[in-house]
Every structure is written in C-alpha cells, then in structure tokens.
Design an enzyme around this catalytic site. Structure first.
Site: not given
Length: 316
Positions: A140, A181, A259
């Site tokens: 992402h 992810d 992230s």
C-alpha cells in the site's frame, strides 16, 4: 549515602545486638565488641555519635542495591541505543511522488526534485533486503506506482551508506503481493555500500517480549518506538480485501509513515513488517493496537517477488 538517625526510628534495645539478654545497655554502648560489630555487619553499621550519644545507621546494602539497579538501567538503555544504531542504517524513507509531466529523459536515474518536478503524495518506510539494492516495503506504500498507467508516478528512496552518508535514488517496482501487503523495490546502489537487515524468525515469538519499530512516522526520519509483542495470530485486512492471518500485534507506536518499516526484537533481528494500526474514528491517531506481517511470511514471499515479480501462487 543515606544516613538515618535512630531518633527518627523506633527505639532500639541494644540487647537485640548482644549475645546475652542480661548485658547492660550502658556497657554495650561504650564497649562495642568485635562480635557485636559482626552482628551489625549485614549492611547496617552502628556508629556512636558525638552528640547526645545517639547511634546512626549506614545502610550500605540499600546503597549497593540502588547502584545495581542504576547499572542495570544503564545497560538496558545502552542495549536499546545499540539496537537502533545497528539497524537504522538499513531502514529507508520512501516518498510517493506524482510528476507534473512525463520527463523527456528515458534514463533509469531521474533526479527527483520534490518541489520542481512533482508533489509528494505519501510517505512510508522500507528496509534493505540485500546489498544488491532490493527494498522490502508494504504494497500500500507503493500501490500508485504499481498500478500507474499514466507514467507520472515515481518513488524516491532515501538511504544511508556504510559511512553514514545519505543519498537518494529512484525506486523501481520489482514485484508485489497485495494479498500479504508486500512489495519489493530496486534501487541502483552502484558505488555505494549499503547494509541489509538481519532477518530473524517469527515462529517462536512470545507475548510480552520486547520489540522495537523503526520508521518515518509523519515524515520524521529514523524514529524509534518501543513496546512489547501484545498478541499473536491476529487477522487483519489486506489491500485486495482478503485477510492476512497470523499477524503480530504490538503496542510499539506505528503511525502513518511507519508502514513498511521493520519490527525488530531485542537482538536487532527483523521479526515483522509494520503494516497497520487501529485509529480512533475521525482522528487518524493510533489507538496503540498495531500490527506487523510476520517475517516468516516475508521470507517465503520476497524471493519469488524478486525473481518472478509475483508470489508463488500467481505463477501458474
């Protein structure tokens, strides 16, 4: 050194320090025998005072205990500092940039100027997988680059070489797996020596053990947060709508920009990829319930992304 007078303590009877219950208090006060000194030698030393003949107690055992605690605290702080110093050079800062126009140059290396050539649409973290320049991050974080059809999306990666010198390179998408992810970027590190992370294992993790997150929350580079493994075997949603099972839950702070960064253990080994956090509705603020993809999943997935560009299950 703490000195406590007997005037502030319950009145002591000296016969407790004597081998005989019939000993005279006045005699024992004036003639401290070697034997009575040994009785007091367990950490409390009685010293006759020149004022009012009072006794003072020097609690050497408490002082020694406090010194040991101070030493242990210093050792713990030094250990955490060393973990950060050893691991942070392997953590990168990723900027998702949209160019104002397609550059005329077809060179693999485009010097991205955030102000002149485009705007930063998002930031994230990643870590150096190997010395060839492969970078592991979340899908992402680079989803716009992975799905770009306009030719305007770019990815700028800020790294540090072995000498501590910072440099920036364009990251090229190598492979990605939305189901977990995960994504892999490749940067040209020719002429630079980069340091890859030390890969650990998530198989034997225990709830309560210490862990640390390194990343770039809200654009603040090289940020360290600390916590513990709060839970194991969690299920979190993936970008493609499926479920990522077996996620690590931690209370180490993870916010926007973290992230893709590494979650590491007390040995500096990567045990997960920081991925998601529950936020308080309408605030965007982390609730303290954060999740990482277990490194064992990453180890199984990344080699296929590097070689084939897709996970193993999508090869056929």
């Amino acid at each position: 050194m703490a000195i406590t007078g007997l005037s502030s303590l319950p009145r002591l009877r000296l016969h407790y320090l004597s081998s005989s219950s019939t000993s005279s208090p006045t005699a024992t006060c004036s003639t401290f025998t070697k034997r009575r000194a040994l009785v007091l030698g367990t950490g409390l030393v009685a010293v006759p005072s020149l004022l009012n003949s009072k006794l003072f107690l020097f609690d050497y055992s408490a002082i020694a205990l406090q010194q040991n605690r101070d030493d242990e605290l210093q050792q713990e702080e030094d250990r955490i500092v060393n973990i950060f110093q050893e691991t942070s050079p392997s953590v990168v800062f990723i900027k998702d940039i949209e160019l104002a126009k397609i550059p005329k140059s077809s060179s693999d290396e485009i010097m991205l100027n955030d102000n002149a050539n485009g705007k930063v649409e998002g930031t994230g973290s990643g870590f150096i997988w190997d010395k060839l320049g492969h970078i592991v991050t979340n899908y992402h974080v680079v989803a716009k680059l992975a799905t770009d059809q306009s030719g305007l999306q770019r990815c700028k990666v800020n790294l540090v070489d072995a000498t501590g010198k910072s440099f920036s390179k364009e990251g090229k998408i190598v492979g990605f797996d939305p189901a977990y992810d995960l994504a892999v970027l490749k940067v040209d590190v020719e002429g630079y020596e980069v340091k890859s992370v030390v890969i650990g294992s998530s198989r034997d993790l225990r709830v309560g053990q210490s862990c640390f997150a390194i990343g770039n929350p809200f654009g603040y580079e090289n940020t360290l947060t600390t916590g513990v493994v709060s839970g194991l075997g969690r299920e979190i949603p993936s970008p493609n709508g499926s479920a990522i099972r077996g996620a690590i839950q931690t209370d180490a702070a993870i916010n926007a920009g973290n992230s893709g960064g590494p979650l590491i253990d007390s040995y500096g080994h990567v045990i997960g990829v920081n991925t998601a956090t529950f936020t308080r509705k309408g605030t965007g603020i982390s609730s303290g319930v954060n999740f990482a993809i277990p490194i064992d999943i990453v180890v199984r997935t990344v080699p296929y992304l590097i070689v084939y560009g897709t996970p193993y299950k999508d090869r056929f």
